[in-house]
Design an enzyme around this catalytic site. Sequence first.
Site, short mmCIF file in Angstrom:
data_model
loop_
_atom_site.label_atom_id
_atom_site.label_comp_id
_atom_site.label_asym_id
_atom_site.label_seq_id
_atom_site.Cartn_x
_atom_site.Cartn_y
_atom_site.Cartn_z
N ARG A 170 0.81 -1.22 0.00
CA ARG A 170 0.00 0.00 0.00
C ARG A 170 0.85 1.27 0.00
O ARG A 170 0.56 2.22 -0.71
CB ARG A 170 -0.88 -0.02 1.26
CG ARG A 170 -1.92 1.08 1.32
CD ARG A 170 -2.63 1.09 2.68
NE ARG A 170 -3.08 -0.22 3.10
CZ ARG A 170 -4.29 -0.73 2.86
NH1 ARG A 170 -5.18 -0.01 2.22
NH2 ARG A 170 -4.60 -1.93 3.27
N CYS B 284 -26.51 -2.44 -8.82
CA CYS B 284 -27.76 -2.70 -8.12
C CYS B 284 -27.52 -3.26 -6.73
O CYS B 284 -27.81 -4.43 -6.46
CB CYS B 284 -28.62 -3.63 -8.96
SG CYS B 284 -28.89 -2.96 -10.59
N TYR C 154 -4.89 -1.77 -3.79
CA TYR C 154 -6.15 -2.46 -3.47
C TYR C 154 -7.33 -1.77 -4.15
O TYR C 154 -8.44 -1.74 -3.63
CB TYR C 154 -6.34 -2.57 -1.94
CG TYR C 154 -5.14 -3.21 -1.28
CD1 TYR C 154 -4.88 -4.56 -1.45
CD2 TYR C 154 -4.22 -2.45 -0.56
CE1 TYR C 154 -3.74 -5.14 -0.90
CE2 TYR C 154 -3.07 -3.03 0.00
CZ TYR C 154 -2.85 -4.38 -0.18
OH TYR C 154 -1.73 -4.96 0.35
C1 LIG Z 1 -0.77 -7.91 1.92
C2 LIG Z 1 0.57 -8.31 2.43
C3 LIG Z 1 1.62 -7.40 2.48
C4 LIG Z 1 1.47 -5.94 2.09
O1 LIG Z 1 0.69 -5.22 2.98
P1 LIG Z 1 0.55 -3.63 2.80
O2 LIG Z 1 -0.33 -3.22 3.89
O3 LIG Z 1 -0.02 -3.40 1.46
O4 LIG Z 1 1.93 -3.05 2.92
C5 LIG Z 1 2.85 -7.83 2.90
N1 LIG Z 1 3.06 -9.13 3.27
C6 LIG Z 1 2.07 -10.03 3.24
C7 LIG Z 1 2.34 -11.42 3.66
C8 LIG Z 1 0.79 -9.66 2.82
O5 LIG Z 1 -0.20 -10.57 2.82
#
Ligand SMILES: *Cc1c(COP(=O)(O)O)cnc(C)c1O
Length: 429
Positions: free
Chosen positions: A287, A355, A383
């Site tokens: 993220r 809907c 996301y």
């Molecule tokens: C989703 C995920 C991340 C990344 O998380 P962010 O909040 O997008 O930084 C890192 N490691 C694992 C194992 C994940 O499932």
Amino acid sequence: MPQTDLPPFFSRTANGDLQIEQVTASAIVDQFGSPTYVYSRAAIESAFNALTDAFGERAHRICYAVKANSNIGILSVLARLGAGFDIVSYGELARVQAAGGDPAKTVFSGVGKSADEIRGALAAGIGCLNVESEAELRRIAEIASEMQRIAPISLRVNPDVDARTHPYISTGLKDNKFGIAIDEALPLYEWAHTQPSLEIVGIDCHIGSQLTDVSPFRDAAERVMKLAHRLAERGIELKHLDLGGGLGIRYTDENPPPAADWIEAIRSVVDADPLAHDLPIWIEPGRFIAGPAGALVTRVEYLKPGRHKSFAIIDAAMNDLMRPALYGSDMAIVSAGRGDGDRLEATWEIVGPICETGDFLGHDRPFELGEGDLLAVLGAGAYGFSMASNYNTRPRAAEVLVDGDTCHEIRRREPLESLWALEQVPPAE
Ligand SMILES: *Cc1c(COP(=O)(O)O)cnc(C)c1O
């Protein structure tokens, strides 16, 4: 509502149009249609570089979490910067390879890796399998042995720290499905140590997503280091520490720490420990890298003012961006360009054409709006598209990467026929 600050690399032209680097949202919609996901290449690179800078001379690897935004155009930008990748399916590994990423710099996380996925990852030369259960560890040992390969493994431990984030994206508590309880990891490491088809390379944890405080990261690092010491006492040597991703971003009024504070929190624990002095630190941010770089640009189709609620019906919907509907997330929505419609000042429910009553992108947003206006949902680079669906037979949006004054269409809008291309009408009888 206060005027929303724009993220870095987003600005306004003199007449108030939203601009991504040097390209206006309206130019993008003219060329690529609406709704469209727009990303700033400079924003992605600057987030990655902020993390790199925070590590300084310290040995490290930044494994971008592919699920945040898995477009191969985005992955290629990161691969060129030297990123590793964190994947959660074989499909994501195939994307990393298609984008020019290195499987040897890729870690494979996820609680449900199938035998085929494990085989495919080992054949591709995966850098590390982050193992989430005893059953998975045994399966990997068997498959690697059949393939006459040595599987590089790390146990994903669950340090039981509260990430204080949304329950759906908190992963490091002992009642979450993720990882191996940290006090059960030792015997599994000892068993793995005896297996000729396994090579222990690290420890891994990932405690959750959208964290806005560094202290859970510090707590998790401390617990991981404790385990590393117990392993060292038993002659089990690690080659890296993977402390996961999860750094939050600002959607509306959150105040997440800057990248440097996150890395400093981790380093304050790890660097102080003689055992880990030369051990590379790996992280798995998703993220933080992709989120602030992206916006979903959408057009106002209709205004439906009412005595109780006023609705602005836009051409993007929950299938394009499901965070508000799924998590109840508040995302900043800003005006991005004026249409020709009569303007009306109100507090709007920003809703899509789907809907479902849950189909909204924002509640109670005060705006002066007209039909044909453009809006942009900010912080939508992570996301966003990666969770999009075709619900209501809506083709998924186009994706455009802006680089200075240039646009690259990194995914074209889905052609309608492609939505049923794999379907078949059965014979009449
Ligand atoms: C989703 C995920 C991340 C990344 O998380 P962010 O909040 O997008 O930084 C890192 N490691 C694992 C194992 C994940 O499932």
